[in-house]
Design a protein around this motif. Structure first.
Motif, PDB file in Angstrom:
ATOM      1  N   ILE A 144      42.195  49.236  43.032  1.00  0.00           N
ATOM      2  CA  ILE A 144      42.906  49.894  41.811  1.00  0.00           C
ATOM      3  C   ILE A 144      43.813  49.363  41.223  1.00  0.00           C
ATOM      4  O   ILE A 144      44.536  50.186  40.259  1.00  0.00           O
ATOM      5  CB  ILE A 144      42.915  51.424  42.512  1.00  0.00           C
ATOM      6  N   ILE A 145      44.813  48.568  41.768  1.00  0.00           N
ATOM      7  CA  ILE A 145      45.799  48.088  40.957  1.00  0.00           C
ATOM      8  C   ILE A 145      45.509  47.100  39.823  1.00  0.00           C
ATOM      9  O   ILE A 145      44.984  46.240  39.829  1.00  0.00           O
ATOM     10  CB  ILE A 145      46.617  47.050  42.119  1.00  0.00           C
ATOM     11  N   ILE A 444      40.919  34.828  38.634  1.00  0.00           N
ATOM     12  CA  ILE A 444      41.949  34.018  38.712  1.00  0.00           C
ATOM     13  C   ILE A 444      43.104  34.365  37.857  1.00  0.00           C
ATOM     14  O   ILE A 444      44.250  34.384  38.297  1.00  0.00           O
ATOM     15  CB  ILE A 444      41.486  32.580  38.343  1.00  0.00           C
ATOM     16  N   ALA A 445      43.219  34.733  36.679  1.00  0.00           N
ATOM     17  CA  ALA A 445      44.100  35.008  35.832  1.00  0.00           C
ATOM     18  C   ALA A 445      44.888  36.435  36.492  1.00  0.00           C
ATOM     19  O   ALA A 445      46.132  36.217  36.626  1.00  0.00           O
ATOM     20  CB  ALA A 445      43.667  35.592  34.457  1.00  0.00           C
ATOM     21  N   ARG A 446      44.373  37.347  37.114  1.00  0.00           N
ATOM     22  CA  ARG A 446      44.794  38.268  37.866  1.00  0.00           C
ATOM     23  C   ARG A 446      45.701  37.602  38.959  1.00  0.00           C
ATOM     24  O   ARG A 446      46.808  38.164  39.125  1.00  0.00           O
ATOM     25  CB  ARG A 446      43.766  39.189  38.499  1.00  0.00           C
ATOM     26  N   PHE A 447      45.193  36.971  39.944  1.00  0.00           N
ATOM     27  CA  PHE A 447      45.859  36.496  40.996  1.00  0.00           C
ATOM     28  C   PHE A 447      47.148  35.645  40.667  1.00  0.00           C
ATOM     29  O   PHE A 447      48.248  35.660  40.827  1.00  0.00           O
ATOM     30  CB  PHE A 447      45.112  35.580  41.894  1.00  0.00           C
ATOM     31  N   PHE A 450      49.591  38.357  39.581  1.00  0.00           N
ATOM     32  CA  PHE A 450      50.156  39.131  40.689  1.00  0.00           C
ATOM     33  C   PHE A 450      51.236  38.342  41.440  1.00  0.00           C
ATOM     34  O   PHE A 450      52.253  38.863  41.779  1.00  0.00           O
ATOM     35  CB  PHE A 450      49.024  39.467  41.631  1.00  0.00           C
ATOM     36  N   TYR A 451      50.871  37.076  41.780  1.00  0.00           N
ATOM     37  CA  TYR A 451      51.620  36.302  42.744  1.00  0.00           C
ATOM     38  C   TYR A 451      52.570  35.243  41.803  1.00  0.00           C
ATOM     39  O   TYR A 451      53.214  34.404  42.482  1.00  0.00           O
ATOM     40  CB  TYR A 451      50.846  35.598  43.775  1.00  0.00           C
ATOM     41  N   ASP A 452      52.570  35.258  40.613  1.00  0.00           N
ATOM     42  CA  ASP A 452      53.354  34.727  39.702  1.00  0.00           C
ATOM     43  C   ASP A 452      53.113  33.407  40.030  1.00  0.00           C
ATOM     44  O   ASP A 452      54.431  32.544  40.358  1.00  0.00           O
ATOM     45  CB  ASP A 452      54.914  35.192  40.100  1.00  0.00           C
TER      46      ASP A 452
END
Ligand code: ZN
Ligand code: ZN
Ligand code: FE
Length: 765
Positions: A144-145, A444-447, A450-452
């Protein structure tokens, strides 16, 4: 007794998955109990605490931060130091801050907890039968994030305005829903709805009625939609399989509770612990004979994949299902595509497959399939890592550079690595369609966001035909580093066990197919490896495989190739010979004689396929490793006294491990009418024997770790036998407990190699 006057002030930093898991209220309650003053807050990946009080009490606080941590918290480190800062009386929770360059660790989705289930079943509770009941210890997270930090406006709960009662709980540090972002109730939370011909005012009841009537219902869950039907109803399952175009791959089932599961399968304590763990994976268990399940759940497979209810909706549904205690619950998709998670796609893709739909109005931001595990020697062996585990990171010690690793082709996961963590994506699927590739790109784009992480290097499998490698070559061409497939398998175990990347291990990488450094297909490999490189010290003797990957779907063709390699004539009494037509035999013979369209392979997976065909267990497969699973299952049922009367032996000559003598022994046994189970078991024992023999001959030193990886080690019997053989000589081999031994674990190994070796990207043209 009082020790007033010896108060001390300290600053404590806690690192790990400590955000969105109820960690600050936990510290608040603990500090109050221990009569400490101070503050607690988080800045992304860390929780900081400033406390003043009696030193013993501070030490107790530090201890209990670890021992009493909330269930979803994962504590990586607790550091403490004296401080001179001014600490006000009382204890307070301060607002979260996000410091630049720091990363949040996102918690995985977690099964609804027992406290919430009790409240949900309590008619006096204001959340009685609320289908989305949750607290700081349970519920959806990863799926949900939308953005970080993990606050409600950054989740799909943004669509729901908290009512006053929920807002009070949310804001009260003493409440178990303090800052529980998905908090809601009947007045303000998400709602379920039923689409179909039933009473719309009772969606759960209408769904139960549909299922009792033998219909197929789409059910929206945490990480996507499931297709469900009664697991005892063969007509319903036959229709489901037909509509999904999934002829015989086993279907997971959801069972009411552990007691019901024990009636269906033999379950050890360790297996029960996995079934009831907060991750609630599908656990592969040995089915009891005549358990009443439809034979179509897992045709010809004595294992059954069972999971327990993990959302409030699942619990409410089973409350209404009366006699039905087991539902087929399979990912809502068409064969090979990722699990459907968007409402629009559900309407397009799933509606034609089902008779009714139980859905809800909370969006799923990211899909996440159910995880699948086995238990070997009481320890977890992941088969598919997704919901409940992803995206818990694997610690990396002193990574030298940031990396994106694109993984393999089947059972794809990718991995993003920084100096201190490796985040493996959830299982995405087989890279054979555009939908999976699109999900790969989006995730991939999300990770990376998220993790900069802006990867300095993109590690890819060396296979020239992998879509994932092709994607990297076209999108990140200046940063690509190729990693050999089996090297990555071995490195994945090194990463899991936090081994020194520059100290060698002796690794066994047994799988179906991986691109070798010499351009042939490898898969029965023994490597002395570090992150910097590897030496191929052993391998199965190559055989010529006519048709290459096409043969993979037809184990009898693989068996014919193995027979030819072992100089055994293709006589009609042998099962794989009988399975081939005259025309095929002639064609294959010509191919083998001339080498036309033949691919040399050292694959251990193919050897398992060949033996399965030799024993007439299976000559055609519709999903990966199907024949090997048959062989394992057959072997597990063998009478051990009969097994031990003879043994098969591989020929080991230098680096070459020749399976021909094993094949010839199997032919002789089959011709003398030996029981297939006994032969299958002898074959497994022979593979374990050769592993032990190779360790004794090739281990470079007494302290060199032994590593087992590759999809073949999903075979619980083989893994168990190898561990047993090595244990007898005092060796504990290292195996997978975090990522799967199959290609779903490759990306972690690629990250480990790319971040710890100094290999430079090769400029592609
Ligand atoms: Zn809860
Ligand atoms: Zn409310
Ligand atoms: Fe592999």
């Amino acid at each position: 007794m009082t020790t007033a006057g010896v108060r001390r002030a300290e600053r404590i930093i806690v690192t790990g998955v400590v955000q969105g898991v109820g960690f600050r209220p936990f510290v608040y309650r603990l500090a109050n109990e221990l009569d400490l003053d101070g503050v607690v807050g988080n800045d992304s990946s860390r929780v900081f605490i400033a406390v003043a009080g009696i030193p013993d009490r501070i030490s107790e606080l530090v201890d209990r931060l670890v021992t009493d941590a909330p269930p979803l918290a994962i504590i990586e480190r607790v550091e403490r130091e004296p401080t001179t800062e001014t600490i006000e009386p009382g204890f307070r929770i301060v607002d979260s801050r996000r410091a630049a360059g720091e990363r949040t660790l996102v918690a995985p989705d977690t099964a609804v907890c027992d406290d919430c289930v009790s409240e949900m079943r309590d008619p006096t509770d204001r959340r009685y039968e609320h289908p989305f009941i949750t607290c700081t210890n349970c519920g959806p997270r990863f799926t949900i994030i939308r953005e970080l930090p993990y606050d409600r406006p950054n989740t799909t709960m943004v669509d729901f305005d908290m009512c006053a009662a929920c807002a009070d709980e949310y804001g009260d540090p003493a409440n178990r829903r303090y800052h529980a972002q998905p908090i809601g109730c009947h007045d303000c939370g998400p709602r379920v709805s039923f689409i179909g011909s039933g009473p719309a005012d009772d969606p759960i009841g209408a769904t139960a009625a549909e299922l009792r009537a033998g219909h197929i219902v789409t059910i929206k869950g945490i990480g996507g939609f499931h297709l469900a039907c009664d697991a005892r109803d063969s007509d319903a399952i036959a229709r489901l399989r037909g509509r999904k175009n999934r002829p015989d791959k086993p279907l997971a089932i959801m069972v009411r509770d552990v007691a019901a599961a024990r009636r269906l399968a033999v379950i050890s304590d360790a297996e029960a612990a996995q079934l009831t763990s907060p991750a609630r994976p599908v656990v592969l268990l040995r089915a009891r004979p005549d358990n009443g399940l439809s034979g179509l759940v897992a045709p010809g497979n004595p294992l059954v994949g069972i999971m327990l209810p993990y959302t409030p909706v699942h619990h409410l549904l089973f409350d209404r299902l009366d006699a039905i205690d087991a539902l087929v619950m399979t990912s809502g998709n068409t064969s090979g595509e990722p699990i459907v998670h968007r409402d629009d796609d559900a309407a397009d893709v799933l509606a034609p497959l089902c008779d009714a739909m139980l859905t809800h109005d909370r969006a799923i931001h990211a899909p996440c399939d159910d995880s699948v595990v086995r238990v070997v020697r009481d320890v977890l062996l992941p088969v598919r890592r997704a919901r409940g585990y992803a995206p818990i990171p694997v610690p990396i010690v002193d990574g030298a550079r940031t990396v994106l690793a694109t993984g393999g082709e089947l059972k794809n996961t990718f991995c993003v690595g920084s100096a201190d963590h490796a985040w493996v994506s959830p299982h995405l699927g087989d890279m054979e369609n555009l939908e999976t590739l699109r999900l790969f790109e989006e995730t991939i784009a999300r990770f990376e966001r998220f993790y900069d992480v802006d990867p300095e290097v993109v590690a890819i499998d060396a296979h020239p035909g992998y879509l994932t490698s092709g994607w990297a070559r076209s999108h990140r061409s200046d940063r690509v580093v190729e990693v050999q497939h089996h090297h990555a398998h071995v490195a994945a175990v090194m990463a899991e066990h936090e081994l020194d990347p520059h100290q060698p291990v002796l690794g066994f990488a047994f799988d179906g197919t991986g691109y070798g450094s010499d351009g042939t297909i490898w898969g029965g490999e023994v490597l002395v490896a570090t992150a910097d490189g590897f030496e191929r010290v052993g391998h199965l003797a190559p055989i010529q495989l006519p048709g290459g990957d096409a043969a993979v779907r037809h184990p009898y063709r693989v068996a014919l190739a193995h027979l030819a390699a072992a100089d055994v004539g293709w006589a009609d009494d042998l099962a794989p010979v009988a399975a081939a037509t005259d025309v095929e035999r002639n064609l294959l013979r010509r191919q083998l004689d001339t080498g036309f369209a033949c691919v040399p392979t050292t694959s251990m997976g193919r050897l398992f396929d060949a033996v399965a065909s030799m024993l007439d267990l299976r000559h055609h497969i519709t999903y990966e490793a199907q024949a090997a699973i048959d062989l394992e299952i057959a072997a597990a049922g063998a009478h051990l006294a009969a097994v031990r009367s003879t043994t098969y032996g591989f020929d080991v000559d230098g680096a070459r491990i020749d399976g021909a003598p094993v094949l010839r022994a199997i032919v002789a046994d089959v011709r003398s009418g030996a029981d297939a189970a006994v032969v299958a078991r002898r074959f497994h024992e022979a593979v374990a024997d050769v592993v032990l023999g190779v360790v004794e001959r090739l281990r470079p030193g007494p302290d060199v770790p032994i590593v087992l990886s590759g999809g073949v080690f999903q075979n619980a019997l083989l893994t168990d036998l190898c561990i047993e053989r090595l244990a007898a000589t005092g060796i504990t081999p290292l195996t997978h407990h975090i990522v799967p031994p199959n290609d779903g674990g490759l990306a972690l190994g690629q990250v480990f190699i790319a971040t710890h070796s100094n290999r430079r990207p090769t400029q592609e043209t």
